[in-house]
Design an enzyme around this catalytic site. Structure first.
Site, PDB file in Angstrom:
ATOM      1  N   PHE A  11     -14.247  -1.593  39.637  1.00 47.77           N
ATOM      2  CA  PHE A  11     -14.309  -2.864  40.368  1.00 47.77           C
ATOM      3  C   PHE A  11     -13.646  -3.980  39.563  1.00 47.77           C
ATOM      4  O   PHE A  11     -14.214  -5.027  39.319  1.00 47.77           O
ATOM      5  CB  PHE A  11     -15.771  -3.184  40.733  1.00 47.77           C
ATOM      6  N   GLU A 152      -0.301   5.596  47.666  1.00 50.94           N
ATOM      7  CA  GLU A 152       0.904   4.761  47.783  1.00 50.94           C
ATOM      8  C   GLU A 152       0.978   3.725  46.653  1.00 50.94           C
ATOM      9  O   GLU A 152       2.047   3.416  46.136  1.00 50.94           O
ATOM     10  CB  GLU A 152       0.912   4.060  49.147  1.00 50.94           C
ATOM     11  N   VAL A 155       2.789   3.623  42.716  1.00 52.34           N
ATOM     12  CA  VAL A 155       4.140   3.162  42.374  1.00 52.34           C
ATOM     13  C   VAL A 155       4.440   1.923  43.217  1.00 52.34           C
ATOM     14  O   VAL A 155       4.303   1.943  44.439  1.00 52.34           O
ATOM     15  CB  VAL A 155       5.202   4.253  42.673  1.00 52.34           C
ATOM     16  N   GLY A 209      -1.168 -11.518  34.176  1.00 56.32           N
ATOM     17  CA  GLY A 209      -1.881 -10.354  34.696  1.00 56.32           C
ATOM     18  C   GLY A 209      -0.997  -9.196  35.106  1.00 56.32           C
ATOM     19  O   GLY A 209      -1.446  -8.271  35.771  1.00 56.32           O
ATOM     20  N   LYS A 227       5.503   6.748  36.588  1.00 61.05           N
ATOM     21  CA  LYS A 227       5.971   6.487  37.960  1.00 61.05           C
ATOM     22  C   LYS A 227       7.171   7.370  38.303  1.00 61.05           C
ATOM     23  O   LYS A 227       7.304   7.823  39.440  1.00 61.05           O
ATOM     24  CB  LYS A 227       6.294   4.995  38.118  1.00 61.05           C
ATOM     25  N   GLY A 325      -0.292  -6.729  40.959  1.00 65.69           N
ATOM     26  CA  GLY A 325      -1.037  -7.855  41.535  1.00 65.69           C
ATOM     27  C   GLY A 325      -2.253  -7.352  42.292  1.00 65.69           C
ATOM     28  O   GLY A 325      -2.265  -6.249  42.811  1.00 65.69           O
TER      29      GLY A 325
HETATM   30  N1  HSE Z   1       1.737  -3.079  34.163  1.00 66.19           N
HETATM   31  C1  HSE Z   1       2.373  -2.665  35.377  1.00 66.19           C
HETATM   32  C2  HSE Z   1       3.624  -3.511  35.577  1.00 66.19           C
HETATM   33  C3  HSE Z   1       1.404  -2.812  36.512  1.00 66.19           C
HETATM   34  O1  HSE Z   1       3.852  -4.455  34.819  1.00 66.19           O
HETATM   35  O2  HSE Z   1       4.387  -3.222  36.486  1.00 66.19           O
HETATM   36  C4  HSE Z   1       1.662  -1.946  37.691  1.00 66.19           C
HETATM   37  O3  HSE Z   1       1.704  -0.582  37.401  1.00 66.19           O
END
Ligand code: HSE
Length: 346
Positions: A11, A152, A155, A209, A227, A325
């Site tokens: 969470f 989904e 990636v 973030g 990925k 995000g």
């Molecule tokens: N840390 C990854 C990025 C988050 O910056 O794309 C998503 O996988």
């Protein structure tokens, strides 16, 4: 009208985002998508757990303070994370798994997925670890138990890539792909173009973030490597493991390299790529590449991700959008639920 009972495993930002979407959009989903969601359980290693088969208040969950044991504040909640109970005994039809990515063995997320699938419960997840490291096993388990296993968001978060390629581009003869698949590293390269130092740009990406808990995974290419394994196995019928993908990152790129690239009409991008040879073998890599400015990925700046599919019938098909995000990744879970609703096996 279908009402799916859903349990949220992990969470942090993503499942909080899903709780927020449920709180604000359930009525609209009933009208437009033909289903609504009822949260019957939440579990999180830091926050604890709670089960209520009559349904938990999604808005209250979304507003829960990020304090240790906070789920104990909810009626029936506890500071302990009873993961197995929430997954197997909350009465959930769907588990939304959004715990942290463990790039080494995919645990504990892979076990959470196994528990659900073996119990005949659909799984939607945004977690790269279980898919990249245990994808074939988990997909087989889902088939065996006649439930959905959708991912989904593993990636490019909510930007459609996997279903876009497998469904909308089915038959287009995808021979390979090149992608900007990590928002943090692309953000860092973009900020360095504007004169910022590497370390400051990484710190900024962390504050915003985008970065993983350990940003080494972002800047050294390890996140992209997971990925690439997922996309190559999904789209090119490869059976790659992480060790099959050559991998280097952007930490060796200096401010002088960036200036030199600009002076010659090029730009540096961290590219995850794979291609299929005529004999069916698939080669894959993650590396910083100098791209000419007319390349479809050269104009992708900031934390935006993009992937360009090399297809036999259409040439290059490129999709770009957010790759990280909270709400963007929660949307990927919603898109997975829409997909399983339209093909619900039961
Ligand atoms: N840390 C990854 C990025 C988050 O910056 O794309 C998503 O996988």
């Amino acid at each position: 009208m279908t009402e799916y009972k859903i349990a949220l495993v992990g969470f942090g930002g993503v499942n909080r985002g899903l709780a927020q979407l449920i709180a604000t959009s359930n009525a609209r989903w009933q009208a437009t998508l033909g289903f609504s969601l009822k949260i019957v359980g939440v579990t999180d290693l830091f926050l604890g757990s709670v089960v209520d088969r009559d349904g938990l208040d999604a808005a209250a969950l979304a507003a829960l303070p990020a304090e240790k044991g906070a789920l104990a504040q909810i009626a029936g909640g506890t500071a302990e994370a009873f993961n197995e109970t929430v997954i197997k005994q909350s009465g959930a039809d769907i588990i939304a798994e959004a715990t942290f990515t463990n790039p080494v063995d995919g645990e504990p997320a892979a076990t959470f997925c196994r528990w659900a699938l073996e119990s005949g419960i659909h799984v939607v997840t945004t977690n790269k670890g279980p898919i990249a490291l245990h994808g074939a096993e988990l997909k087989a388990l889902a088939r065996q138990h006649n439930v959905a296993f959708e991912y989904e968001g593993a990636v490019m978060s909510g930007t459609p890539v996997i279903r876009l390629a497998k469904q909308a581009l089915a038959g287009s003869q995808i021979q390979g792909f090149e992608g900007i698949l990590n928002g943090t590293s692309n953000y860092v390269l973009t900020r360095m173009k504007a004169g910022m130092a590497f370390a400051d740009a990484v710190a900024e990406a962390q504050q915003l973030g985008y970065a993983e808990a350990d940003p080494t995974a972002d800047v050294e290419g390890y996140d992209v490597r997971l990925k690439v394994v997922i996309l190559a196995n999904e789209l090119l019928d490869a059976r790659l493991t992480v060790s099959d993908v050559t991998c280097s990152g952007i930490s060796g790129i200096s401010a002088a390299d960036i200036v030199k690239a600009q002076a010659t009409g090029q730009c540096w991008k961290l590219i995850g790529a794979a291609s299929k040879a005529a004999d069916g073998s698939v080669a894959a890599s993650v590396e910083a590449r100098l791209l000419p400015l007319e390349h479809p990925l050269a104009g992708i700046n900031g934390a935006v991700n993009a992937v360009s599919f090399n297809t036999g019938l259409l040439g290059a098909v490129t999709v770009s959008g957010p790759g990280a995000g909270r709400i963007e990744t929660a949307y990927a879970l919603l898109s997975d639920i829409i997909a399983l609703h339209t093909t619900d096996r039961r």
